[in-house]
Motif scaffolding. Structure first.
Motif, PDB file in Angstrom:
ATOM      1  N   TYR A 145      54.836  42.035  40.576  1.00  0.00           N
ATOM      2  CA  TYR A 145      54.447  41.954  41.981  1.00  0.00           C
ATOM      3  C   TYR A 145      54.181  40.505  42.409  1.00  0.00           C
ATOM      4  CZ  TYR A 145      53.970  47.016  42.578  1.00  0.00           C
ATOM      5  OH  TYR A 145      54.213  48.362  42.688  1.00  0.00           O
ATOM      6  N   VAL A 146      53.534  39.726  41.540  1.00  0.00           N
ATOM      7  CA  VAL A 146      53.203  38.344  41.886  1.00  0.00           C
ATOM      8  C   VAL A 146      54.465  37.492  42.015  1.00  0.00           C
ATOM      9  CG1 VAL A 146      52.082  36.232  41.059  1.00  0.00           C
ATOM     10  CG2 VAL A 146      50.877  38.405  40.907  1.00  0.00           C
ATOM     11  N   VAL A 147      55.380  37.625  41.057  1.00  0.00           N
ATOM     12  CA  VAL A 147      56.552  36.753  41.011  1.00  0.00           C
ATOM     13  C   VAL A 147      57.731  37.311  41.813  1.00  0.00           C
ATOM     14  CG1 VAL A 147      58.224  35.636  39.468  1.00  0.00           C
ATOM     15  CG2 VAL A 147      55.839  35.898  38.747  1.00  0.00           C
ATOM     16  N   PHE A 148      57.876  38.638  41.802  1.00  0.00           N
ATOM     17  CA  PHE A 148      59.079  39.273  42.340  1.00  0.00           C
ATOM     18  C   PHE A 148      58.807  40.097  43.595  1.00  0.00           C
ATOM     19  CE2 PHE A 148      63.258  41.395  41.501  1.00  0.00           C
ATOM     20  CZ  PHE A 148      63.963  40.256  41.122  1.00  0.00           C
ATOM     21  N   GLY A 149      57.588  40.000  44.118  1.00  0.00           N
ATOM     22  CA  GLY A 149      57.179  40.848  45.230  1.00  0.00           C
ATOM     23  C   GLY A 149      58.001  40.669  46.492  1.00  0.00           C
ATOM     24  N   ASN A 150      58.431  39.417  46.767  1.00  0.00           N
ATOM     25  CA  ASN A 150      59.193  39.183  48.001  1.00  0.00           C
ATOM     26  C   ASN A 150      60.538  39.903  47.981  1.00  0.00           C
ATOM     27  OD1 ASN A 150      59.958  37.454  45.894  1.00  0.00           O
ATOM     28  ND2 ASN A 150      60.828  35.951  47.304  1.00  0.00           N
ATOM     29  N   ILE A 197      50.101  45.340  55.901  1.00  0.00           N
ATOM     30  CA  ILE A 197      49.304  45.301  54.678  1.00  0.00           C
ATOM     31  C   ILE A 197      48.927  46.697  54.221  1.00  0.00           C
ATOM     32  CG2 ILE A 197      47.098  44.570  53.690  1.00  0.00           C
ATOM     33  CD1 ILE A 197      47.247  42.123  55.540  1.00  0.00           C
ATOM     34  N   SER A 198      48.327  47.483  55.120  1.00  0.00           N
ATOM     35  CA  SER A 198      47.817  48.801  54.726  1.00  0.00           C
ATOM     36  C   SER A 198      48.905  49.857  54.622  1.00  0.00           C
ATOM     37  CB  SER A 198      46.753  49.263  55.726  1.00  0.00           C
ATOM     38  OG  SER A 198      47.308  49.400  57.015  1.00  0.00           O
ATOM     39  N   GLY A 199      49.944  49.735  55.450  1.00  0.00           N
ATOM     40  CA  GLY A 199      50.982  50.759  55.459  1.00  0.00           C
ATOM     41  C   GLY A 199      52.208  50.432  54.637  1.00  0.00           C
ATOM     42  N   MET A 200      52.363  49.161  54.223  1.00  0.00           N
ATOM     43  CA  MET A 200      53.560  48.766  53.478  1.00  0.00           C
ATOM     44  C   MET A 200      53.221  48.130  52.128  1.00  0.00           C
ATOM     45  SD  MET A 200      55.905  47.254  56.595  1.00  0.00           S
ATOM     46  CE  MET A 200      56.206  48.228  58.064  1.00  0.00           C
ATOM     47  N   LYS A 256      55.091  38.617  50.718  1.00  0.00           N
ATOM     48  CA  LYS A 256      54.073  37.565  50.596  1.00  0.00           C
ATOM     49  C   LYS A 256      52.688  38.179  50.486  1.00  0.00           C
ATOM     50  CE  LYS A 256      52.919  35.460  54.344  1.00  0.00           C
ATOM     51  NZ  LYS A 256      52.923  34.599  55.553  1.00  0.00           N
ATOM     52  N   TYR A 257      52.423  39.195  51.301  1.00  0.00           N
ATOM     53  CA  TYR A 257      51.133  39.879  51.222  1.00  0.00           C
ATOM     54  C   TYR A 257      50.971  40.599  49.883  1.00  0.00           C
ATOM     55  CZ  TYR A 257      51.066  39.168  56.309  1.00  0.00           C
ATOM     56  OH  TYR A 257      51.075  38.619  57.560  1.00  0.00           O
ATOM     57  N   SER A 310      48.306  41.510  44.799  1.00  0.00           N
ATOM     58  CA  SER A 310      48.579  42.104  43.490  1.00  0.00           C
ATOM     59  C   SER A 310      47.893  41.371  42.343  1.00  0.00           C
ATOM     60  CB  SER A 310      50.088  42.150  43.234  1.00  0.00           C
ATOM     61  OG  SER A 310      50.644  40.861  43.269  1.00  0.00           O
ATOM     62  N   TYR A 311      47.247  40.245  42.609  1.00  0.00           N
ATOM     63  CA  TYR A 311      46.445  39.608  41.564  1.00  0.00           C
ATOM     64  C   TYR A 311      45.308  40.520  41.100  1.00  0.00           C
ATOM     65  CZ  TYR A 311      48.743  35.066  42.038  1.00  0.00           C
ATOM     66  OH  TYR A 311      49.666  34.041  42.030  1.00  0.00           O
ATOM     67  N   GLY A 312      44.971  41.483  41.941  1.00  0.00           N
ATOM     68  CA  GLY A 312      43.925  42.431  41.565  1.00  0.00           C
ATOM     69  C   GLY A 312      44.444  43.706  40.927  1.00  0.00           C
ATOM     70  N   THR A 313      45.770  43.815  40.703  1.00  0.00           N
ATOM     71  CA  THR A 313      46.360  45.063  40.209  1.00  0.00           C
ATOM     72  C   THR A 313      45.774  45.492  38.877  1.00  0.00           C
ATOM     73  OG1 THR A 313      48.452  44.557  41.326  1.00  0.00           O
ATOM     74  CG2 THR A 313      48.507  46.220  39.604  1.00  0.00           C
ATOM     75  N   ILE A 314      45.706  44.570  37.917  1.00  0.00           N
ATOM     76  CA  ILE A 314      45.243  44.934  36.580  1.00  0.00           C
ATOM     77  C   ILE A 314      43.788  45.391  36.612  1.00  0.00           C
ATOM     78  CG2 ILE A 314      44.571  42.568  35.969  1.00  0.00           C
ATOM     79  CD1 ILE A 314      45.581  43.228  33.112  1.00  0.00           C
ATOM     80  N   PHE A 315      42.963  44.737  37.434  1.00  0.00           N
ATOM     81  CA  PHE A 315      41.558  45.138  37.541  1.00  0.00           C
ATOM     82  C   PHE A 315      41.436  46.480  38.267  1.00  0.00           C
ATOM     83  CE2 PHE A 315      41.409  40.360  37.858  1.00  0.00           C
ATOM     84  CZ  PHE A 315      41.089  40.171  36.521  1.00  0.00           C
ATOM     85  N   LEU A 316      42.300  46.695  39.255  1.00  0.00           N
ATOM     86  CA  LEU A 316      42.290  47.955  39.998  1.00  0.00           C
ATOM     87  C   LEU A 316      42.621  49.133  39.078  1.00  0.00           C
ATOM     88  CD1 LEU A 316      41.980  48.926  42.996  1.00  0.00           C
ATOM     89  CD2 LEU A 316      44.466  48.844  43.124  1.00  0.00           C
ATOM     90  N   CYS A 317      43.658  48.953  38.256  1.00  0.00           N
ATOM     91  CA  CYS A 317      44.056  50.020  37.326  1.00  0.00           C
ATOM     92  C   CYS A 317      42.975  50.281  36.281  1.00  0.00           C
ATOM     93  CB  CYS A 317      45.367  49.648  36.635  1.00  0.00           C
ATOM     94  SG  CYS A 317      46.792  49.570  37.724  1.00  0.00           S
TER      95      CYS A 317
END
Length: 513
Positions: A338-343, A278-281, A357-358, A363-370
Motif C-alpha cells: 500500500y505504501v509503495v504501490f498504492g497509487n 478517503i472514507s469511501g475509497m 496518495k491518501y 496505510s502506515y498504520g495497517t500493521i498496527f490496525l491488523c
C-alpha cells in the motif's frame, strides 16, 4: 477443538471473508463510479449514523452468544445453549425496537442538529427498517459460530451482499437518480434489502422446533436464566461500548472532517469530495486485510472461551501465538504494498490517482490496525473486554484531538487526520499487547514472524516495481501492468516464505487433513 481444526476453520472463514469482502469491494467501486464522489460523500455521512444505532444491539450480543454457546457446548449443556440464544434474541429485539421508535420520532432532530444536513431526511428515514433486521441476523450468526457451524453464517453474508448489489445497481441502471441525495437513498435502502434475504436464509437453516418443544426455557424468573442474562450483559456491554466509540468516531469524522477542512480553506464541495475519497475509497482498501483477521477473531473467541471452560491454558497460548503469527504474515506485505504501490492500485480500481496518495499515507498504520484487531479478539475470548474498551477509548481520544486541532491548520489540512489515525492505531496496539502479556506468554519468534516476512516483502515489492515497469513499457496500460505485477509479486512472496521455511506447507496440509 483440536489445533488442526482451528487452522482449518480459520482458512475456511478467511476464504469466505475474501468472497464477501470482494463482493462488497466491487460493489463500492461500481457504486462510486455510478453515483459519483458527492453522492458517496452523502452516503458516508448517513452510513456511520446507522452503524452507531445498530452497534448497540449487534456489537456485543452476537459475540456474547458465540462465546457462551461455545462454553455451554464444551460442557454438553444443550438446554443452556438454547437459553442463551432465546434470551439474546429477546434482548436484542427489545433494544432494536426501542431504537427504531426513537429514530422515527426524532428524525428531524437527527438530520438538522446531528448530521447538520436537512437533505439527508430520506436517507436517514430508510435506515429504520435495517435496525431490527440486522440485529436478529447478527445474533443468529453468533449462535452458529458458537456451535462451530460456519456454513450457515457465512452463506448468509454472501447472500446479503449479492442481493444488495443486485438491487442497488439494477435500480440505478434502469432508473438513474436525478440528484446525489436520491442516489444515496437508494444505496441505504439496499442495506435493508440485502439483510432481509440474509435473515430469511438463517431462519430457514435454524430448527425452531427444538426450542418450541422446550417451553420451560422461557421461564425468565429462574435463577439460571438470570445468571445467563448477566453473563450476556457482562460480555456484551463493554464490547458494545468499544464498538460504539468506533462508530461514533466515524460519525464525528463524517461531520467534523468536512467542517474542519472548510476552516482550513477548502470549499464545501471540495471538503465533501475529499472526505468521500478517503472514507469511501481509500479506507475500504485499507480494511481488506481484515478478511484474514476477522476470520481469526471469529474463530478464536469461541475457541478460547471453550478452552477456558476446561482450564486449558496451553492451548490458549498456542492458538493466540499462532493467530499473531498469521496476522503478521499478512499485515507486513500489505503495508509495504500500500505504501509503495498504492497509487497504481487506486488508479486501477477508482481511476483516481489522488486516492492512492491518501492510501499510501494512511496505510502506515495497517500493521498496527491488523494487530490491534486480533489482540482485541484474543482478549475478548479471555473475558478481558473491559480493558480493551479502555485501551480503545484512549486511542480514539488521540485521533479526535488530531482531527479537531490539526485539520483546520493549513499546514496540515487533511494530513492531520492521517497523523491522528496512525497514532491512535499504534497506541491501541501497544496497550492491547501489554495487556495480553500480563496473562499469557507471547512466543512469537523475531526471525520467523518478523524478519523473514519483512525480507520476503521487500523482495516482493522490488519485483512488483520492475515487473510493472516492464509491462507498462510494453502495453502502456496501468491496469494490466498493475494486475500482472501484483500476481507476480504475490507469487514471489509465497515462494520466499516456503524456501525460508517461514511457512511450512507440508505441516499445514497435514494439520488440516
Amino acid at each position: 477443538m483440536k489445533k488442526s481444526s482451528f487452522i482449518f476453520g480459520t482458512i475456511l472463514l478467511a476464504l469466505v471473508n475474501v468472497v464477501v469482502r470482494s463482493l462488497g469491494f466491487i460493489y463500492r467501486i461500481l457504486l462510486s463510479r455510478t453515483i459519483g464522489a458527492a453522492a458517496i460523500g452523502l452516503y458516508q455521512m448517513v452510513f456511520p449514523f446507522l452503524m452507531v444505532v445498530i452497534t448497540i444491539p449487534t456489537a456485543g450480543i452476537p459475540i456474547a452468544v458465540s462465546k457462551l454457546v461455545a462454553k455451554e457446548k464444551s460442557v454438553h449443556n444443550r438446554e443452556g445453549i438454547y437459553k442463551v440464544l432465546l434470551l439474546s434474541l429477546v434482548l436484542g429485539g427489545s433494544i432494536s425496537l426501542g431504537l427504531s421508535v426513537a429514530v422515527s420520532l426524532r428524525i428531524n432532530f437527527i438530520v438538522n442538529n446531528l448530521l447538520k444536513n436537512p437533505n439527508l431526511y430520506y436517507p436517514v428515514l430508510w435506515t429504520i427498517p435495517a435496525i431490527s433486521i440486522i440485529s436478529f441476523s447478527s445474533i443468529l450468526r453468533g449462535f452458529f459460530y458458537g456451535l462451530k457451524e460456519m456454513a450457515p453464517a457465512a452463506t448468509s453474508q454472501v447472500l446479503e451482499q449479492i442481493f444488495r448489489i443486485v438491487f442497488v445497481l439494477s435500480y440505478l441502471y434502469y432508473k438513474a437518480p436525478s440528484n446525489p441525495i436520491a442516489a444515496a437513498t437508494i444505496a441505504i435502502i439496499g442495506i435493508s434489502i440485502g439483510e432481509v434475504f440474509s435473515l430469511l436464509y438463517l431462519v430457514l437453516r435454524f430448527n425452531f422446533k427444538k426450542i418450541m418443544e422446550k417451553t420451560h426455557y422461557l421461564n425468565v424468573h429462574s435463577n439460571s436464566t438470570l445468571e445467563i442474562l448477566n453473563h450476556v450483559l457482562f460480555i456484551s456491554v463493554p464490547i458494545t461500548l468499544s464498538r460504539l466509540i468506533s462508530v461514533i468516531m466515524q460519525t464525528v469524522n463524517a461531520i467534523l472532517i468536512p467542517q474542519r477542512l472548510q476552516v482550513a480553506g477548502y470549499s464545501s464541495i471540495a471538503a465533501i469530495e475529499t472526505f468521500g475519497k478517503i472514507s469511501g475509497m481509500a479506507m475500504p482498501l485499507l480494511y481488506l486485510p481484515f478478511t484474514v483477521t476477522t476470520a481469526l477473531v471469529i474463530n478464536i473467541i469461541p475457541n478460547i472461551s471453550e478452552q477456558l471452560a476446561v482450564n486449558n491454558w496451553q492451548d490458549i497460548e498456542y492458538k493466540s501465538n499462532l493467530a499473531l503469527r498469521i496476522t503478521l504474515l499478512m499485515a507486513i506485505p500489505t503495508t509495504i504494498v500500500y505504501v509503495v504501490f498504492g497509487n497504481h492500485l487506486a488508479e486501477l480500481i477508482y481511476d483516481q490517482e489522488d486516492v492512492g496518495k491518501y492510501l499510501a499515507l494512511i496505510s502506515y498504520g495497517t500493521i498496527f490496525l491488523c494487530m490491534q484487531h486480533i489482540l482485541s479478539g484474543i482478549l475478548h475470548g479471555m473475558g478481558k473486554q473491559i480493558i480493551t474498551t479502555v485501551n480503545y477509548l484512549l486511542g480514539m481520544i488521540v485521533q479526535l484531538y488530531c482531527t479537531y486541532f490539526l485539520i483546520p491548520n493549513p499546514k496540515y489540512g487533511i494530513y492531520g487526520f492521517f497523523i491522528g489515525f496512525i497514532l491512535s492505531t499504534f497506541i491501541i496496539f501497544a496497550l492491547n499487547l501489554i495487556t495480553l502479556m500480563r496473562y499469557i506468554k507471547i512466543t512469537v519468534p523475531l526471525t520467523q514472524a518478523l524478519l523473514k516476512p519483512l525480507f520476503a516483502s521487500l523482495l516482493m515489492i522490488i519485483t512488483m516495481i520492475y515487473t510493472y515497469r516492464i509491462f507498462f513499457n510494453i502495453s502502456s496500460s496501468n491496469g494490466l501492468s498493475t494486475i500482472i505485477s501484483s500476481l507476480v509479486g504475490g507469487g514471489v512472496y509465497v515462494f520466499l516464505l516456503l524456501i525460508t521455511k517461514t511457512f511450512n506447507l507440508k505441516n499445514l496440509i497435514e494439520n488440516i487433513k
